[in-house]
Enzyme design. Structure first.
Site, mmCIF file in Angstrom:
data_model
loop_
_atom_site.group_PDB
_atom_site.id
_atom_site.type_symbol
_atom_site.label_atom_id
_atom_site.label_comp_id
_atom_site.label_asym_id
_atom_site.label_seq_id
_atom_site.Cartn_x
_atom_site.Cartn_y
_atom_site.Cartn_z
ATOM 1 N N GLU A 126 34.756 20.186 24.741
ATOM 2 C CA GLU A 126 35.215 19.009 25.483
ATOM 3 C C GLU A 126 35.185 19.300 26.981
ATOM 4 O O GLU A 126 35.246 20.467 27.385
ATOM 5 C CB GLU A 126 36.647 18.656 25.068
ATOM 6 C CG GLU A 126 37.663 19.674 25.560
ATOM 7 C CD GLU A 126 38.955 19.700 24.751
ATOM 8 O OE1 GLU A 126 38.909 19.965 23.546
ATOM 9 O OE2 GLU A 126 40.006 19.448 25.367
ATOM 10 N N LYS A 128 36.156 20.095 30.734
ATOM 11 C CA LYS A 128 37.300 20.709 31.403
ATOM 12 C C LYS A 128 37.598 19.848 32.629
ATOM 13 O O LYS A 128 36.816 19.819 33.576
ATOM 14 C CB LYS A 128 36.981 22.143 31.813
ATOM 15 C CG LYS A 128 38.165 22.862 32.433
ATOM 16 C CD LYS A 128 37.867 24.342 32.575
ATOM 17 C CE LYS A 128 39.082 25.141 32.995
ATOM 18 N NZ LYS A 128 39.676 24.711 34.262
ATOM 19 N N ASP A 130 39.118 18.563 35.998
ATOM 20 C CA ASP A 130 39.564 19.272 37.198
ATOM 21 C C ASP A 130 40.751 18.537 37.827
ATOM 22 O O ASP A 130 40.610 17.812 38.802
ATOM 23 C CB ASP A 130 38.394 19.371 38.187
ATOM 24 C CG ASP A 130 38.639 20.459 39.218
ATOM 25 O OD1 ASP A 130 39.652 21.170 39.098
ATOM 26 O OD2 ASP A 130 37.820 20.591 40.139
ATOM 27 N N TYR A 238 45.071 16.853 25.663
ATOM 28 C CA TYR A 238 44.141 17.755 24.957
ATOM 29 C C TYR A 238 44.815 18.981 24.333
ATOM 30 O O TYR A 238 44.168 19.819 23.753
ATOM 31 C CB TYR A 238 43.021 18.206 25.889
ATOM 32 C CG TYR A 238 43.504 18.855 27.177
ATOM 33 C CD1 TYR A 238 44.208 20.051 27.151
ATOM 34 C CD2 TYR A 238 43.276 18.256 28.411
ATOM 35 C CE1 TYR A 238 44.670 20.634 28.308
ATOM 36 C CE2 TYR A 238 43.746 18.838 29.589
ATOM 37 C CZ TYR A 238 44.444 20.035 29.522
ATOM 38 O OH TYR A 238 44.916 20.609 30.666
ATOM 39 N N LYS A 326 32.186 27.491 32.463
ATOM 40 C CA LYS A 326 32.205 26.833 33.765
ATOM 41 C C LYS A 326 30.804 26.414 34.203
ATOM 42 O O LYS A 326 29.823 27.077 33.884
ATOM 43 C CB LYS A 326 32.806 27.773 34.830
ATOM 44 C CG LYS A 326 34.221 28.242 34.533
ATOM 45 C CD LYS A 326 35.245 27.142 34.555
ATOM 46 C CE LYS A 326 35.731 26.804 35.944
ATOM 47 N NZ LYS A 326 36.654 27.759 36.527
ATOM 48 N N CYS A 433 40.383 52.366 60.778
ATOM 49 C CA CYS A 433 41.121 51.210 60.272
ATOM 50 C C CYS A 433 41.522 50.337 61.460
ATOM 51 O O CYS A 433 42.152 50.838 62.401
ATOM 52 C CB CYS A 433 42.358 51.669 59.510
ATOM 53 S SG CYS A 433 43.484 50.301 59.145
ATOM 54 N N CYS A 436 45.559 50.511 61.908
ATOM 55 C CA CYS A 436 46.343 51.710 62.251
ATOM 56 C C CYS A 436 45.499 52.839 62.819
ATOM 57 O O CYS A 436 46.045 53.863 63.226
ATOM 58 C CB CYS A 436 47.134 52.208 61.050
ATOM 59 S SG CYS A 436 46.124 52.992 59.794
ATOM 60 N N CYS A 457 41.573 52.535 53.922
ATOM 61 C CA CYS A 457 42.320 53.176 54.994
ATOM 62 C C CYS A 457 43.195 54.261 54.381
ATOM 63 O O CYS A 457 43.828 54.046 53.350
ATOM 64 C CB CYS A 457 43.191 52.123 55.675
ATOM 65 S SG CYS A 457 44.507 52.816 56.662
ATOM 66 N N CYS A 463 50.318 52.594 57.827
ATOM 67 C CA CYS A 463 49.429 51.489 58.217
ATOM 68 C C CYS A 463 50.184 50.163 58.146
ATOM 69 O O CYS A 463 50.606 49.738 57.073
ATOM 70 C CB CYS A 463 48.210 51.446 57.309
ATOM 71 S SG CYS A 463 47.098 50.085 57.711
HETATM 72 S S1 IVH Z 1 43.182 23.801 26.993
HETATM 73 C C1 IVH Z 1 45.903 27.223 25.795
HETATM 74 N N1 IVH Z 1 41.534 21.865 27.575
HETATM 75 O O1 IVH Z 1 42.259 24.241 32.532
HETATM 76 C C2 IVH Z 1 44.870 26.502 26.570
HETATM 77 N N2 IVH Z 1 42.604 22.988 29.362
HETATM 78 O O2 IVH Z 1 41.915 27.062 33.062
HETATM 79 C C3 IVH Z 1 45.344 25.246 27.140
HETATM 80 N N3 IVH Z 1 42.059 22.094 31.564
HETATM 81 O O3 IVH Z 1 45.658 25.003 32.747
HETATM 82 C C4 IVH Z 1 44.364 24.590 27.983
HETATM 83 N N4 IVH Z 1 40.720 20.505 30.881
HETATM 84 O O4 IVH Z 1 44.931 22.621 33.335
HETATM 85 C C5 IVH Z 1 42.352 22.802 28.053
HETATM 86 N N5 IVH Z 1 40.099 20.102 27.952
HETATM 87 C C6 IVH Z 1 40.917 21.022 28.421
HETATM 88 C C7 IVH Z 1 41.148 21.176 29.796
HETATM 89 C C8 IVH Z 1 41.999 22.182 30.237
HETATM 90 C C9 IVH Z 1 41.291 21.073 31.931
HETATM 91 C C10 IVH Z 1 42.795 22.953 32.509
HETATM 92 C C11 IVH Z 1 44.254 23.118 32.221
HETATM 93 C C12 IVH Z 1 44.479 24.602 32.120
HETATM 94 C C13 IVH Z 1 43.289 25.135 32.829
HETATM 95 C C14 IVH Z 1 42.948 26.518 32.338
#
Ligand code: IVH
Length: 716
Positions: A126, A128, A130, A238, A326, A433, A436, A457, A463
Site C-alpha cells: 500500500e 506510504k 507522507d 492503515y 522508498k 580541529c 580546539c 579530533c 574540545c
Molecule cells: S504502518 C508498525 N503503513 O510511516 C508499523 N505506516 O516510517 C506501523 N506511514 O510512523 C506503520 N503510510 O507515519 C504504515 N501505509 C502505511 C503508512 C505508514 C505512512 C508512516 C507512519 C509511520 C511511518 C514509518
C-alpha cells in the site's frame, strides 16, 4: 518615533541589515508565542513586522531564498499539549531502497518463520503516505483520545484538534466494532489544499509551509483548534494499537473492517504473494504518484497473516513483518559555495557543503553532507575511486548534484566537471580541529586493519565543540528529552558566563545557581519569566530518567538506543553497569565474560564501555551527575514470566521455531539470550545435536531443558 524608510527606498545593504533584524524578531516572537506560550507582542505588532519582512523579501528575493530554510513554520511545537502514553508503542518502519532489499526482506521473513522459499507468504502492499501518524482511541465506539506519535512511547494529546477533521469518525458504526479500538493512520493534506493554505499564509504575510507534510503537522498541532478546523486535513487508516478483539485474522481484513466502521482506507492496497508481485504493485503505485493528489514517499509491505505478524514481532523500534520500499531520492543541481567543518560529539570532523539555495522535492536546501575527506577527494584510503564516471574530487565553486531522500540529510552526490570554474582549487582538509586545535587522526579498525574514513579530533574532553555536542545529545529527544532545552539553549548556556553549563550535571544545578545569581536568566534576551519557570520545571522532571535513556544520553561510542536498552535490561541499575564496565577492563574477569556473553554486544561495544568507564575524567563527571539524577530501572518487562531476568542459551536443532524466533520470544518474556554458556547462565535449551554448549552447561551445573520443556515452562 522616526518613520521607517519606505521599503522601495532601502539600499541593498540596508535591506539586508533590516531583513536580518526583522527575521530575528519574528522568530523570537514565534518561539515566545508557540513554544513558550508567552507572547512578547500583540497580533497587530506581529503582523506589521511580518508584512514589512515580506515586503523586503519581495523587493530583494535573494534575501528570501537565503532565509527560507529557517522560515519554515510548524516545524516545532514543544510542550504545548498534554502527553499521552501509547498503550502499544507506535513504531517506525525499516526502509528498503532497492528491489534486492525487498527480496532480502521477504527472505528474512521466510527464514525467521522457518518457511521454505517456494512456500508463499502473503503480503499487503500500500502507499506510504507522507503525513504524520495519529492514534485514535475509541471506547464503545466513541472517539475518546487522539495522540500524535511523539517518540513512539508517548505522544501529544490532540483530541480536540482531531475532532475537527471530517475524515475522522466521531463514532464507529457496525456490529463488529470492539469495545476498545485504537485505530492508527496518517493525517495528511492534498496538494490543492496545501496550495490554498500557502496562498492564505502569503496573503496574511505569514511564512509559507515548506511542504504538505509540514503544513499538516503545523495544522494538527495547533493550540487553537479553530485553525485546525479551517485546514482541510484528511486521514487514511492503515494500522492499529490496542484492540483486544480483532475484526479479522489478516492485515487486509482488519483494514477492510476499518472501511466498514467509517474510515477512509487507501484504495491502492493490494495483497501480493511473491516478491515479483510486490515489485509490480510498487511500480504501479509509482506510476500513479504524480496524479494521486497527495504526497507519498514509498510503498509499505506488511505480512498479511496476523498470527505470522505476532510470531515475527519487532526489533528495536520496527516490526520484522513490514518494510517501507522508498521511492528513489530527488535530485537538484546547484553550486557549492563553501565547505565548512563541523565537529561532532565523538570528535568526527564532518565536512558540510554550503550550497546556493535550491529546491529539492519541495524543500529549500542550503546545506548538504559531504560525508568525509575521502569523499571530497574522490578516493578511499586504498586509492579506489569513490564515485564513478566523474572527476575525482569536489571543489568549492563546483556545480554539484544534491540528493535528498525523505527525511534523510541531503547529500552532495555528483559533480559536473564541465562547469568547474577555472582556477578552482582542490579542497584541503584541515589538519587541526577547528574548535580546539588538536590534531585529528584517522583510527585504524583493529579487526579489518582498514583506516577509518572519518578523521576525529583527539581533543576529547578539552574540545569545546565535542562538549557542546555531547550536551545536546544528553538532552535530546531520545535521551533525557528536556523540553525547552534544545541545541540553541545548550549553545547559549555553554558560552554564558553567568550560568555556564559545561557538563551534564550543570544542567541540574541551573535553577539553584540562578536563584543565587544577581543577574537573572529571566532578564536575558530570549528568555522570560514564564519560559524560565517552564525550563526549570522540565529539568526537575528529568531527575529520574529511565535507565536506558540515561545510558544512551551519556553518548558512549557505539552505544545507540538499542544497545542502551540491552544494557539497561541486563544490568538493571546504573551502578551495576558501571561496576561491570570498570571491572571488565580485565579481560579474564567474570564481569568481562558476562559482558561478552550478552547477545548483541560485540567486542567493539565492550571496548567502548571499558574505555568509557575506565577514564578518570568520566568517573568524576558521572559522580557529579549521579549526585543530581537517579536513573530508574526499566520497568521489569514481563516480570511475571518464569524466565524474566534469566540468562538463556539456545543450542542444537529446534523444531517448532527458528533460532531467531526463539531468541525474540525469550527476550519478549524478559530473558536475556546469550551466545555462550558460562557460570552465569540460568538455562540451556538444547535440541538434538547439541554439542559443546551442552558440555559447558553440565560443567557449570546449568539447568538443561529441551524445546518441549521450554514451551511447558513459558506456557505456549
Ligand atoms: S504502518 C508498525 N503503513 O510511516 C508499523 N505506516 O516510517 C506501523 N506511514 O510512523 C506503520 N503510510 O507515519 C504504515 N501505509 C502505511 C503508512 C505508514 C505512512 C508512516 C507512519 C509511520 C511511518 C514509518
Amino acid at each position: 518615533m522616526p518613520q521607517p524608510i519606505p521599503v522601495s527606498d532601502l539600499t541593498a545593504r540596508q535591506a539586508k541589515v533590516e531583513h536580518k533584524r526583522l527575521a530575528a524578531q519574528v522568530e523570537a516572537a514565534n518561539i515566545a508565542y508557540h513554544q513558550n506560550d508567552a507572547p512578547v507582542m500583540d497580533d497587530a505588532a506581529f503582523d506589521a513586522l511580518r508584512l514589512r519582512l515580506v515586503a523586503i523579501e519581495d523587493a530583494h528575493p535573494e534575501l528570501k531564498e537565503a532565509a527560507s530554510a529557517s522560515a519554515k513554520v510548524g516545524a516545532k511545537a514543544s510542550g504545548k499539549f498534554a502527553k499521552i502514553r501509547h498503550r502499544v508503542p507506535m513504531l517506525s518502519l525499516d526502509n528498503a531502497f532497492t528491489d534486492e532489499a525487498v527480496a532480502e526482506f521477504v527472505q528474512r521473513v521466510h527464514r525467521f518463520l522457518g518457511r521454505k522459499e517456494e512456500d508463499p507468504i502473503a503480503f499487503t502492499a500500500e502507499p506510504k503516505i507522507d503525513g504524520l501518524s495519529l492514534s485514535l482511541r475509541y471506547e464503545n465506539g466513541a472517539l475518546v483520545h487522539a495522540a500524535t506519535r511523539g517518540d513512539g512511547e508517548e505522544g501529544e494529546d490532540v483530541t480536540v484538534n482531531a475532532r475537527t477533521i471530517a475524515e475522522i469518525p466521531q463514532a464507529l458504526a457496525g456490529p463488529d466494532v470492539p469495545a476498545v479500538a485504537e485505530v492508527r493512520g496518517e493525517v495528511y493534506l492534498g496538494h490543492a489544499d496545501f496550495a490554498g493554505i500557502n496562498e492564505r499564509q502569503r496573503e496574511k504575510g505569514l511564512p509559507e509551509f515548506a511542504n504538505p507534510r509540514n503544513a499538516a503537522a503545523g495544522s494538527l498541532r495547533q493550540l487553537d483548534a479553530t485553525i485546525t478546523a479551517s485546514r482541510p486535513l484528511r486521514f487514511f487508516a492503515y494500522a492499529w494499537g490496542e484492540m483486544p478483539e480483532l475484526p479479522a485474522p489478516t492485515q487486509s481484513g482488519v483494514v477492510e473492517a476499518f472501511g466498514r466502521w467509517g474510515f477512509r482506507t487507501n484504495p491502492l492496497m493490494q495483497r501480493c504473494e511473491s516478491v515479483e508481485a510486490l515489485i509490480a504493485h510498487y511500480r504501479l503505485i509509482e506510476s500513479q504518484r504524480a496524479t494521486l493528489g497527495y504526497d507519498i514517499d514509498g510503498v509499505v509491505y506488511k505480512v498479511d497473516d496476523l498470527a505470522l505478524q505476532a510470531r515475527l514481532g519487532f526489533v528495536s523500534r520496527a516490526p520484522r513483518w513490514a518494510i517501507a520500499h522508498k521511492f528513489p531520492a530527488e535530485l537538484a543541481t546547484t553550486v557549492l559555495e563553501a565547505i565548512e567543518i563541523q565537529v561532532g560529539r565523538t570528535g568526527a570532523l564532518s565536512p558540510v557543503a554550503r550550497l546556493r539555495p535550491v529546491t529539492v522535492g519541495g524543500v529549500v536546501v542550503t546545506n548538504a553532507t559531504l560525508h568525509n575527506e575521502d569523499y571530497i577527494r574522490g578516493y578511499d584510503s586504498k586509492g579506489e575511486r569513490i564515485r564513478d564516471g566523474e572527476p575525482p574530487d569536489i571543489r568549492v565553486g563546483d556545480t554539484v548534484t544534491v540528493k535528498r531522500a525523505g527525511d534523510v540529510i541531503p547529500r552532495v552526490a555528483a559533480v559536473d566537471l564541465s562547469q568547474r570554474p577555472v582556477g578552482a582549487k582542490p579542497y584541503v582538509f584541515p589538519t587541526l580541529c577547528p574548535a580546539c586545535g588538536s590534531h585529528p587522526t584517522r583510527e585504524i579498525n583493529p579487526r579489518s586493519g582498514k583506516e577509518d574514513a572519518v578523521r576525529r579530533c583527539t581533543g576529547g574532553l578539552i574540545c569545546p565543540a565535542q562538549a557542546v555536542e555531547r550536551l545536546k545529545h544528553f538532552v535530546s529527544r531520545d535521551a533525557l528529552d528536556i523540553d525547552g532545552l534544545g541545541d540553541k539553549q545548550i549553545e547559549f548556556f555553554h558560552g554564558d558566563p553567568d550560568l555556564p553549563v559545561k557538563e551534564p550535571a550543570d544542567i541540574f544545578t541551573l535553577a539553584a545557581r540562578d536563584a543565587a545569581n544577581l543577574k537573572k536568566l529571566k532578564d536575558k534576551e530570549g528568555f522570560g519569566a514564564q519560559s524560565v519557570t517552564k525550563l526549570f520545571a522540565a529539568i526537575e522532571e528529568r531527575r529520574t530518567p529511565p535507565l536506558n535513556r540515561f545510558i544512551f544520553g551519556l553518548g558512549i561510542r557505539h552505544i545507540g538506543e538499542t544497545n542502551a536498552r540491552l544494557l539497561a535490561r541486563h544490568y538493571g541499575s546504573f551502578d551495576a553497569l558501571r561496576a561491570a564496565g570498570l571491572a571488565a577492563a580485565d579481560p579474564v574477569s567474570p564481569e568481562r565474560q558476562e559482558l561478552d556473553a550478552i547477545d548483541g554486544v560485540g567486542p567493539t561495544v565492550v571496548e567502548a564501555l571499558t574505555d568509557f568507564f575506565g577514564e578518570p575524567h568520566n568517573e568524576e563527571l558521572l559522580d557529579r551527575l549521579l549526585a543530581q539524577v537517579t536513573p530508574q530501572p526499566l520497568e521489569a518487562v514481563a516480570s511475571a514470566s518464569p524466565v524474566a531476568g534469566k540468562i538463556v542459551v539456545f543450542t542444537g536443532a529446534l523444531e517448532r521455531m527458528t533460532r531467531d524466533e526463539a531468541k525474540a520470544m525469550a527476550e519478549r518474556l524478559g530473558a536475556k539470550v546469550a551466545g555462550s554458556v558460562s557460570s552465569k547462565t540460568d538455562l540451556l535449551v538444547a535440541g538434538p545435536g547439541a554439542g559443546s554448549k551442552l558440555k559447558d552447561a553440565q560443567k557449570h551445573g546449568v539447568q538443561v531443558i529441551d524445546e518441549a520443556g521450554w514451551f511447558d515452562l513459558v506456557g505456549g
